[in-house]
Write a protein that holds these residues in place. Structure first.
Motif, PDB file in Angstrom:
ATOM      1  N   MET A  68       0.818  -1.209   0.018  1.00 39.00           N
ATOM      2  CA  MET A  68       0.032   0.213   0.104  1.00 39.00           C
ATOM      3  C   MET A  68       0.783   1.228   0.046  1.00 39.00           C
ATOM      4  SD  MET A  68      -2.778   0.915   2.868  1.00 39.00           S
ATOM      5  CE  MET A  68      -3.380   2.651   3.011  1.00 39.00           C
ATOM      6  N   GLN A  69       0.513   2.250  -0.640  1.00 43.48           N
ATOM      7  CA  GLN A  69       1.373   3.423  -0.874  1.00 43.48           C
ATOM      8  C   GLN A  69       0.454   4.624  -0.714  1.00 43.48           C
ATOM      9  OE1 GLN A  69       3.327   4.005  -4.475  1.00 43.48           O
ATOM     10  NE2 GLN A  69       4.051   5.962  -3.949  1.00 43.48           N
ATOM     11  N   VAL A  70       1.048   5.677   0.123  1.00 44.16           N
ATOM     12  CA  VAL A  70       0.359   6.656   0.643  1.00 44.16           C
ATOM     13  C   VAL A  70       0.639   7.761  -0.437  1.00 44.16           C
ATOM     14  CG1 VAL A  70       0.108   8.539   2.273  1.00 44.16           C
ATOM     15  CG2 VAL A  70       0.581   6.135   2.987  1.00 44.16           C
ATOM     16  N   HIS A  71      -0.545   8.580  -0.830  1.00 41.53           N
ATOM     17  CA  HIS A  71      -0.637   9.471  -1.859  1.00 41.53           C
ATOM     18  C   HIS A  71      -0.813  10.921  -0.922  1.00 41.53           C
ATOM     19  CE1 HIS A  71      -0.502   6.978  -5.535  1.00 41.53           C
ATOM     20  NE2 HIS A  71      -1.027   6.207  -4.566  1.00 41.53           N
ATOM     21  N   THR A 125       5.013  10.350  -2.801  1.00 42.09           N
ATOM     22  CA  THR A 125       4.022  10.532  -4.033  1.00 42.09           C
ATOM     23  C   THR A 125       3.265  11.681  -3.405  1.00 42.09           C
ATOM     24  OG1 THR A 125       3.998   8.030  -4.537  1.00 42.09           O
ATOM     25  CG2 THR A 125       2.165   9.628  -5.313  1.00 42.09           C
TER      26      THR A 125
END
Length: 112
Positions: free
Chosen positions: A1-4, A33
């Motif tokens: 999971m990537q935080v934007h 990001t």
């Protein structure tokens, strides 16, 4: 999971390129990001006798500047070398770049 992130703001942004862990810090900061990126700093380059202009390219990289931030060779050939050779082309390209990504705020002195 990537935080934007909506915005990534680095205070004292010049330390991004002047610390001993420069590459780790820079890679980490660039990898975020974010829709918006801001660098806050009083002085964008350290006081060194050699080229201070070379310290700006990693800052452009953090800002994801489309041309010079993503390609160090273009930075060197298009801005750094002409600037250091005192060629007008280097000055013009540098000023165009800075006009796109720098906000200069000066303290107003009521006593002056």
């Amino acid at each position: 999971m990537q935080v934007h992130w909506l915005s990534v703001i680095l205070d004292e942004g010049h330390t991004l390129v002047s610390s001993l862990n420069r590459m780790n810090n820079l890679q980490m900061a660039v990898s975020f990001t974010a829709l918006n990126r801001w660098l806050l700093m009083r002085t964008p380059t350290p006081n060194t006798p050699n080229s201070q202009l070379s310290h700006l390219q990693p800052l452009m990289k953090f800002l994801h500047e489309e041309v010079y931030g993503q390609n160090p060779k273009l930075w060197e050939d298009g801005i750094l070398k002409p600037f250091e050779a005192d060629m007008e082309e280097g000055w013009v390209l540098l000023l165009e770049l800075l006009s796109r990504c720098v906000i200069n705020v000066r303290k107003v002195c009521d006593q002056c």
